[in-house]
Design a protein around this motif. Structure first.
Motif, mmCIF file in Angstrom:
data_model
loop_
_atom_site.group_PDB
_atom_site.id
_atom_site.type_symbol
_atom_site.label_atom_id
_atom_site.label_comp_id
_atom_site.label_asym_id
_atom_site.label_seq_id
_atom_site.Cartn_x
_atom_site.Cartn_y
_atom_site.Cartn_z
ATOM 1 N N ILE A 224 0.854 -1.186 0.000
ATOM 2 C CA ILE A 224 0.000 0.000 0.000
ATOM 3 C C ILE A 224 0.897 1.246 0.000
ATOM 4 C CG2 ILE A 224 -1.781 1.273 1.267
ATOM 5 C CD1 ILE A 224 -2.693 -1.456 2.390
ATOM 6 N N PRO A 225 0.763 2.120 -0.980
ATOM 7 C CA PRO A 225 1.661 3.277 -1.096
ATOM 8 C C PRO A 225 1.554 4.221 0.099
ATOM 9 C CG PRO A 225 0.361 2.958 -3.107
ATOM 10 C CD PRO A 225 -0.233 2.072 -2.058
ATOM 11 N N ALA A 226 2.677 4.890 0.376
ATOM 12 C CA ALA A 226 2.729 5.985 1.356
ATOM 13 C C ALA A 226 2.258 5.580 2.743
ATOM 14 C CB ALA A 226 1.923 7.180 0.851
ATOM 15 N N ALA A 227 2.451 4.314 3.113
ATOM 16 C CA ALA A 227 2.030 3.863 4.448
ATOM 17 C C ALA A 227 3.099 2.982 5.094
ATOM 18 C CB ALA A 227 0.710 3.108 4.346
ATOM 19 N N HIS A 228 4.337 3.101 4.642
ATOM 20 C CA HIS A 228 5.359 2.136 5.069
ATOM 21 C C HIS A 228 5.739 2.244 6.540
ATOM 22 C CE1 HIS A 228 7.681 5.721 3.970
ATOM 23 N NE2 HIS A 228 8.624 5.282 4.785
ATOM 24 N N GLU A 229 5.450 3.379 7.185
ATOM 25 C CA GLU A 229 5.794 3.527 8.603
ATOM 26 C C GLU A 229 4.614 3.262 9.528
ATOM 27 O OE1 GLU A 229 8.762 4.185 10.299
ATOM 28 O OE2 GLU A 229 9.608 3.612 8.365
ATOM 29 N N GLN A 230 3.479 2.837 8.981
ATOM 30 C CA GLN A 230 2.305 2.627 9.832
ATOM 31 C C GLN A 230 2.382 1.324 10.620
ATOM 32 O OE1 GLN A 230 -1.466 3.331 7.909
ATOM 33 N NE2 GLN A 230 -0.816 5.288 7.069
ATOM 34 N N ILE A 231 3.080 0.334 10.101
ATOM 35 C CA ILE A 231 3.400 -0.866 10.874
ATOM 36 C C ILE A 231 4.889 -1.117 10.725
ATOM 37 C CG2 ILE A 231 3.043 -3.337 11.210
ATOM 38 C CD1 ILE A 231 0.290 -3.108 10.051
ATOM 39 N N THR A 232 5.609 -1.075 11.833
ATOM 40 C CA THR A 232 7.052 -1.356 11.811
ATOM 41 C C THR A 232 7.385 -2.360 12.909
ATOM 42 O OG1 THR A 232 7.631 0.444 13.328
ATOM 43 C CG2 THR A 232 7.530 0.973 10.964
ATOM 44 N N TRP A 233 8.515 -3.038 12.759
ATOM 45 C CA TRP A 233 8.923 -4.079 13.709
ATOM 46 C C TRP A 233 10.443 -4.108 13.694
ATOM 47 C CZ3 TRP A 233 7.108 -6.185 17.743
ATOM 48 C CH2 TRP A 233 7.317 -7.512 18.135
ATOM 49 N N PHE A 240 11.937 -6.640 20.824
ATOM 50 C CA PHE A 240 11.521 -6.168 19.504
ATOM 51 C C PHE A 240 10.472 -5.075 19.703
ATOM 52 C CE2 PHE A 240 12.299 -10.676 17.568
ATOM 53 C CZ PHE A 240 13.632 -10.581 17.922
ATOM 54 N N ASP A 241 10.664 -3.986 19.010
ATOM 55 C CA ASP A 241 9.865 -2.785 19.244
ATOM 56 C C ASP A 241 8.901 -2.581 18.080
ATOM 57 O OD1 ASP A 241 8.884 -0.497 20.282
ATOM 58 O OD2 ASP A 241 10.706 0.688 20.056
ATOM 59 N N MET A 242 7.610 -2.662 18.350
ATOM 60 C CA MET A 242 6.598 -2.558 17.312
ATOM 61 C C MET A 242 5.921 -1.193 17.322
ATOM 62 S SD MET A 242 3.244 -4.865 16.476
ATOM 63 C CE MET A 242 2.537 -4.797 14.831
ATOM 64 N N THR A 243 5.656 -0.694 16.116
ATOM 65 C CA THR A 243 4.799 0.473 15.943
ATOM 66 C C THR A 243 3.568 0.042 15.163
ATOM 67 O OG1 THR A 243 6.672 2.011 15.893
ATOM 68 C CG2 THR A 243 4.593 2.774 14.945
ATOM 69 N N LEU A 244 2.413 0.296 15.725
ATOM 70 C CA LEU A 244 1.142 0.021 15.054
ATOM 71 C C LEU A 244 0.348 1.314 15.103
ATOM 72 C CD1 LEU A 244 -0.808 -1.981 13.715
ATOM 73 C CD2 LEU A 244 -1.608 -2.609 16.001
ATOM 74 N N SER A 245 0.404 2.066 14.022
ATOM 75 C CA SER A 245 -0.218 3.379 13.984
ATOM 76 C C SER A 245 -1.741 3.281 14.042
ATOM 77 C CB SER A 245 0.196 4.108 12.705
ATOM 78 O OG SER A 245 -0.582 5.270 12.506
ATOM 79 N N GLY A 246 -2.348 4.258 14.701
ATOM 80 C CA GLY A 246 -3.797 4.344 14.714
ATOM 81 C C GLY A 246 -4.389 4.663 13.353
ATOM 82 N N MET A 247 -3.516 4.983 12.382
ATOM 83 C CA MET A 247 -3.972 5.273 11.020
ATOM 84 C C MET A 247 -4.219 4.014 10.201
ATOM 85 S SD MET A 247 -4.448 8.437 10.407
ATOM 86 C CE MET A 247 -4.420 8.421 8.613
ATOM 87 N N VAL A 248 -3.763 2.847 10.678
ATOM 88 C CA VAL A 248 -3.872 1.620 9.877
ATOM 89 C C VAL A 248 -5.314 1.309 9.479
ATOM 90 C CG1 VAL A 248 -3.508 -0.883 9.892
ATOM 91 C CG2 VAL A 248 -1.717 0.643 10.721
ATOM 92 N N PHE A 250 -7.867 3.297 9.054
ATOM 93 C CA PHE A 250 -8.275 4.299 8.064
ATOM 94 C C PHE A 250 -7.650 3.985 6.699
ATOM 95 C CE2 PHE A 250 -7.408 8.206 5.730
ATOM 96 C CZ PHE A 250 -8.648 8.843 5.713
ATOM 97 N N THR A 251 -6.352 3.671 6.703
ATOM 98 C CA THR A 251 -5.648 3.369 5.450
ATOM 99 C C THR A 251 -6.250 2.144 4.766
ATOM 100 O OG1 THR A 251 -3.591 4.335 6.292
ATOM 101 C CG2 THR A 251 -3.407 2.809 4.442
ATOM 102 N N LEU A 252 -6.500 1.090 5.543
ATOM 103 C CA LEU A 252 -7.053 -0.131 4.959
ATOM 104 C C LEU A 252 -8.458 0.095 4.406
ATOM 105 C CD1 LEU A 252 -5.928 -2.859 7.525
ATOM 106 C CD2 LEU A 252 -5.004 -2.431 5.238
ATOM 107 N N GLY A 339 0.654 -6.571 7.191
ATOM 108 C CA GLY A 339 1.903 -6.557 7.923
ATOM 109 C C GLY A 339 2.745 -5.339 7.615
ATOM 110 N N PRO A 340 4.000 -5.349 8.118
ATOM 111 C CA PRO A 340 4.884 -4.204 7.931
ATOM 112 C C PRO A 340 4.975 -3.819 6.467
ATOM 113 C CG PRO A 340 5.857 -5.788 9.448
ATOM 114 C CD PRO A 340 4.635 -6.440 8.871
ATOM 115 N N GLY A 341 4.979 -2.531 6.252
ATOM 116 C CA GLY A 341 5.116 -2.134 4.855
ATOM 117 C C GLY A 341 4.433 -0.842 4.484
#
Length: 352
Positions: A224-233, A240-248, A250-252, A339-341
């Motif tokens: 999905i374009p322009a969303a690569h930092e919305q899920i990181t691991w 292991f440090d996870m980021t799960l943005s509250g924007m996910v 909305f983006t999906l 997933g991440p991406g």
């Protein structure tokens, strides 16, 4: 070219039910008004039980057994967390594989694929399974690592490709995650809510050309374009440090209408009778339902798995598929995981 089938699935979770203990622990980590907000949002998460290899402490929420997490104390290092993964992963895998009947079938396995993003050690889980269940010493081994919640579909896709090219192949897929080993020492509300979702579990499956179970029709992968930092691991000094943005969500919800024709290979959404969507959280399931305009009961199985087990990363969508297999209802299906991406993986199948 031979057809490929997901023959059967077996699952296992650790014996410790920790959802209440974690809610109490995390509420103490949150500060001031965030603690009240955490409690309110935790109630809305639609999770009743989650399981962990870590035994909850008493009184509930004061830490964990062995001092693995303690308020006001140093949280464990990555080395300590990996040592715990190395000790706990093999018995959990064994529990799932015994239910799968691998003691009788071990010598017939030609390929083994391990998917995990929560622990790494070499020699790895594949070697333990070979020794424990008598797999051939020339079994072909592959690890799908650090692909997050979507890794089960990546692993099944590999098994599909293998079986299409080698019709006599019998592929063992094992997805094992110990997500609760990676709680971070934080007071940030968004991070605490992210940890509220995750749990430990293992799912194992057999993929072959034997006409039994779910017939696998095909796979698709979309970034999905322009969303690569919305899920990181990422690997840090304290796990292991996870980021799960509250924007996910909305983006999906906004991306899925355009992605559906690709993921379904031209089939209409209304023609899909079984939706095995990875329950990454209630808001993720709501976003998928909205984005694809699904009927109200389309994600019931995914919601039930979320309620009973939380999010076990890669293993979770196999828990959903296992329930669909057990129900035995015929029809066309689609499995989805993210997933991440940010990226999406889809698997098309036919039941019955």
């Amino acid at each position: 070219m031979k057809e490929v089938f997901l023959n059967r699935i077996a699952t296992a979770t650790p014996r410790h039910q920790v959802h209440g203990a974690f809610r109490a622990f995390a509420a103490r980590q949150a500060l001031g008004r965030d603690s009240i907000a955490f409690g309110r949002m935790a109630t809305r998460a639609d999770i009743e039980t989650r399981h962990s290899v870590l035994e909850p402490s008493w009184p509930e929420g004061s830490g964990t057994a062995c001092g693995f997490y303690r308020h006001g104390g140093a949280f464990p290092t990555t080395r300590a967390r990996m040592a715990r993964w190395e000790a706990e992963a093999p018995p959990l895998a064994e529990a799932a594989l015994l239910r799968l009947g691998l003691e009788d079938e071990g010598p017939r396995i030609t390929h083994i694929i391990i998917a995990t993003c929560t622990g790494f050690v070499a020699p790895g889980l594949d070697r333990h399974i070979i020794d424990r269940f008598g797999l051939p010493l020339n079994v072909e081994r592959t690890t799908v690592g650090f692909m997050g919640c979507q890794a089960a579909i990546n692993a099944l896709k590999l098994a599909w490709h293998i079986t299409r090219s080698i019709p006599e192949a019998r592929v063992l897929v094992v997805c094992l995650e110990l997500c609760t080993l990676h709680l971070q020492d934080t007071t940030a509300l968004e991070q605490l809510l992210c940890f509220l979702l995750f749990a430990d579990g293992c799912a194992a499956a057999i993929v072959s050309s034997e006409p039994q179970g779910l017939r696998l029709e095909g796979f698709d992968s979309v970034v999905i374009p322009a969303a690569h930092e919305q899920i990181t691991w990422r690997i840090g000094d304290a796990g292991f440090d996870m980021t799960l943005s509250g924007m996910v969500p909305f983006t999906l919800a906004h991306a899925l209408p355009d992605l559906a024709p690709v993921m379904l290979s031209g089939r209409a959404v209304r023609d899909v009778e079984h939706w095995a969507v990875h329950p990454g959280g209630r808001s993720i399931l709501d976003a998928v339902a909205h984005g694809l305009d699904l009927p109200d009961n389309a994600l019931t199985t995914s919601r039930n798995v979320l309620s009973d087990h939380g999010n076990m990363s890669s293993a979770t969508v196999l828990f959903v598929l296992a329930r669909m297999l057990a129900e035995g209802r015929p029809g066309v299906g689609c499995a989805l995981a993210f997933g991440p991406g940010l990226s999406a993986e889809a698997m098309r199948f036919e039941a019955g």
